[in-house]
Scaffold this motif. Sequence first.
Motif, short mmCIF file in Angstrom:
data_model
loop_
_atom_site.label_atom_id
_atom_site.label_comp_id
_atom_site.label_asym_id
_atom_site.label_seq_id
_atom_site.Cartn_x
_atom_site.Cartn_y
_atom_site.Cartn_z
N SER A 156 0.85 -1.18 0.00
CA SER A 156 0.00 0.00 0.00
C SER A 156 0.88 1.23 0.00
O SER A 156 2.06 1.17 0.34
N LEU A 157 0.30 2.36 -0.37
CA LEU A 157 1.06 3.60 -0.54
C LEU A 157 1.85 3.92 0.72
O LEU A 157 1.30 4.02 1.82
N GLY A 158 3.17 4.05 0.56
CA GLY A 158 4.03 4.44 1.67
C GLY A 158 4.28 3.37 2.70
O GLY A 158 4.90 3.65 3.74
N GLN A 159 3.84 2.15 2.42
CA GLN A 159 4.00 1.07 3.38
C GLN A 159 5.03 0.04 2.89
O GLN A 159 5.44 0.06 1.74
N GLY A 160 5.42 -0.85 3.78
CA GLY A 160 6.31 -1.93 3.41
C GLY A 160 5.57 -3.02 2.66
O GLY A 160 4.37 -2.91 2.42
N LEU A 161 6.28 -4.05 2.30
CA LEU A 161 5.68 -5.14 1.56
C LEU A 161 4.96 -6.09 2.50
O LEU A 161 5.47 -6.47 3.54
N TRP B 96 19.84 -7.87 1.98
CA TRP B 96 19.36 -6.49 1.87
C TRP B 96 18.83 -6.25 0.46
O TRP B 96 19.42 -6.67 -0.53
N TYR B 97 17.70 -5.54 0.42
CA TYR B 97 17.08 -5.15 -0.84
C TYR B 97 16.92 -3.63 -0.87
O TYR B 97 16.82 -2.97 0.16
N GLN B 98 16.86 -3.11 -2.10
CA GLN B 98 16.69 -1.67 -2.32
C GLN B 98 15.42 -1.49 -3.16
O GLN B 98 15.19 -2.27 -4.10
N GLN B 99 14.62 -0.50 -2.81
CA GLN B 99 13.41 -0.26 -3.59
C GLN B 99 13.28 1.22 -3.92
O GLN B 99 13.24 2.07 -3.01
N PHE B 100 13.20 1.50 -5.21
CA PHE B 100 12.93 2.85 -5.68
C PHE B 100 11.43 3.02 -5.82
O PHE B 100 10.69 2.05 -6.00
N PRO B 101 10.96 4.26 -5.78
CA PRO B 101 9.52 4.50 -5.94
C PRO B 101 8.99 3.89 -7.23
O PRO B 101 9.65 3.95 -8.27
N SER B 102 7.84 3.29 -7.16
CA SER B 102 7.15 2.70 -8.31
C SER B 102 7.90 1.53 -8.94
O SER B 102 7.66 1.19 -10.10
N GLN B 103 8.81 0.93 -8.19
CA GLN B 103 9.49 -0.27 -8.68
C GLN B 103 9.46 -1.36 -7.62
O GLN B 103 9.28 -1.07 -6.43
#
Lengths: 119, 113
Positions: free
Chosen positions: A38-43, B35-42
């Motif tokens: 969800s928006l701004g949340q973790g997985l 460790w993982y990295q996440q960019f917005p919308s990916q």
Amino acid sequence: GAGVSQSPSNKVTEKGKDVELRCDPISGHTALYWYRQSLGQGLEFLIYFQGNSAPDKSGLPSDRFSAERTGGSVSTLTIQRTQQEDSAVYLCASSLVGTSGRGVSDTQYFGPGTRLTVL
Amino acid sequence: LAKTTQPISMDSYEGQEVNITCSHNNIATNDYITWYQQFPSQGPRFIIQGYKTKVTNEVASLFIPADRKSSTLSLPRVSLSDTAVYYCLVGDIRGGSQGNLIFGKGTKLSVKP
């Protein structure tokens, strides 16, 4: 090589409708995972497949959610009677699932996700 | 399930070294640290994985003390493009363990010019 692909990339639906989200894992990967973000949340973990079976369904939020995987490859996540709180990005990942023991990497490779909006 | 604790957010400036520490007090013998990295919308992207001591690749270093109850991701000389959310995972990599599946909320790193 080809990575994990998901379709559609965006889905807008009306409350109460059913939706199907598709995931094509990396060829040869036996493990497949579905997450929700969800928006701004973790997985948030939803379900995990080992081959075609799903030993762990503990993350499915309700009985409106179901998933299947056929031929040890493509997986479909189905949400019935969608609700507004189902709006999120649904991410799929796959991993090789090597043999036991140290030094074996089981890195998860993620797809780009499907952004679901329930109006 | 091995739980992890990370800072919610961190700020840094371009060119600095950034260290993000993750606590995992109940790590098990068979657990690896990833460790993982996440960019917005990916979707998240794998950065580095280790079991003990130090691991280094072209992107980052991972420091793990002898008791393995914590780990530190080190990003050398960050740039604006390193602004992302960083997740620490602890779990048994022998396929399908639930430990691999708990991402948490991660650490949001903001790199400023």
